[in-house]
Design a protein around this motif. Sequence first.
Motif: not given
Length: 580
Positions: A56-59, A91-96, A107-110, A158-163
């Motif tokens: 985790p890098f953010a709350q 992180c939650y995915q959107f679109g088709s 809670d995906c900011l890792h 390093v790789s990260m998730n973002y919203r």
Amino acid sequence: MSKSTYTHILQTLFLLSIFIIAISAQTLSITVSNGTIFGSFCSSPFVNVVAYLGIPFAQPPIGTLRWNAPISYNSTYPNGTINATTFAPSCYQFGSFATEPPPYSEDCLHLNVWAPANATQNSSLPVKVWIYGGNGYEGSSSDPLYNGCGIATDAIVVSMNYRLGPLGWLTLGAPLNFTGNYGVLDVLMALQWVQENIASFGGNKSTVLLFGQATGGLLAHILSTLPQAKGLFSSVISESGSGRVLTTSEQQIANGNQFVQALGCFNASDVAGCLRMQTPDQIIQATPTLPSILLYLPTQFYAHVDGNIIPVQPLATSPKVPFMAGTCTMEGILFAFQSFTNPLNVTSVDYNNYLNITFGAALVSNISAIYPVSMFNSTVAPALYAIAAVLTDAEYACPTRRALKTSLTTQLGTYTYLWNHVPSCPWVSGITTDLLSYLGATHTSELPFVFGERLGLPQPNGTCNLSASEQILSTEMMTAWQSMSINGYPTLANGSKWLDWSQGGQGVLVNVSLTFSTINRTQCDFWDAIQTVTTTTTTTTNNTTLMTSSITVVKISSAASYDGSTTGFILATFFILLRI
């Protein structure tokens, strides 16, 4: 066996076990200010690399932190340790066209770190930080295509998730003042984490390459221009993503208001509270579906110029670090193919309809004169290939040239490439070997070479291995990216420095080998003469669904012509999950 010999063997085995335990403790755990992180070895053939996953890098951006800037994870890990041997949820995915499998979470900011097993705090290794693509709606750092094991034998990765989607980009005006651009802020916070912690893994925080592909490439380009990103990285590579014009706050607020209405919160006494009470599933249901064919400007939830986080258009300023940007010769064929119910039956009428809907009636004749269907008569679907050519140039090649031009003003180093190699192995699931020759050098096809994924493609359980010459090509790509991280300029495997783009438009043409060549993007003179305005309305025809856009013509260069040699298009009759 004598008793003394037996005793000696036992003592030797005991000492060996102590040594193995000591080595394992040294290489499989890292201590940072939050506590101790336990990792695991990469699988063969990268058994000398350790992966630390899901840090985790953010709350967690939940509750009142949903639609707020990220807050640094400054707590001690539970019990002082974290088991970083598996990826965190995406992180939650959107679109088709969601490409990433569950689990999903807000809670995906890792982030993830890969490091050589023998790295120490004194190793001072170069650092490579990856941003995934997905049009701001999809994507994850856990995607097997982005496995860092293959490029962490002599560097820290390093790789990260973002919203993503509205969770990452929702913008609302006063009195709510949702700023949007939360995805940008997430990446900035991950980069700050790197500055504070990467030395513990053996990395040098002063030699950090930021690189990404598609939307990840766009974000890398944006970040390279931001004043608040100064000192967070030392060089940037943007793959198939730089140079796009961003929307404005006004456009994003209009999108946001429609979203609030769709959730039934527009007339609530506490709009922010109503929005934060919505479940992820409700948010997904209220999110507009992206059109299959991307438009010149992103028109839904995306990065935008807000005057603060992103103060100005990236093209109105310049990268503040050495900069490389490149594209693939067949970017657009995937998007064109998946946009039609019957792609083999696309006609000139469909082509003109696409031009009219996407660029406006005033430009149809101008564009079709530069990209006539007859240019592609040698293919099985000429009109489809004409659309693909327009997509490739308008969305990728020409925005990239604009970004390269802005980089020249800083004289810090500007480099480019054109990926023109057709892989012999599928690189993502959904592609079969017999389709590869039809795809050509298409969108994302360079990534296994950049990440050193040479065996067992597509990852993680494929059976295809790159050829010997392709493995050499992968080494060349890895060498160039590694050199950018260390030196701020790319080199060949023999140590020769890439030519700067300022030297007559020189770049590297990537076939089975790397050769210095003028990267011909003269067709971009035409696209540079067109200014896009806005896109809001969805239009449906019997063969495709597109968003309506309006275009303002600044000028049309009568001398502009399309160089068909830069883009060869061959149809692949299959559906592929795209990382756009």
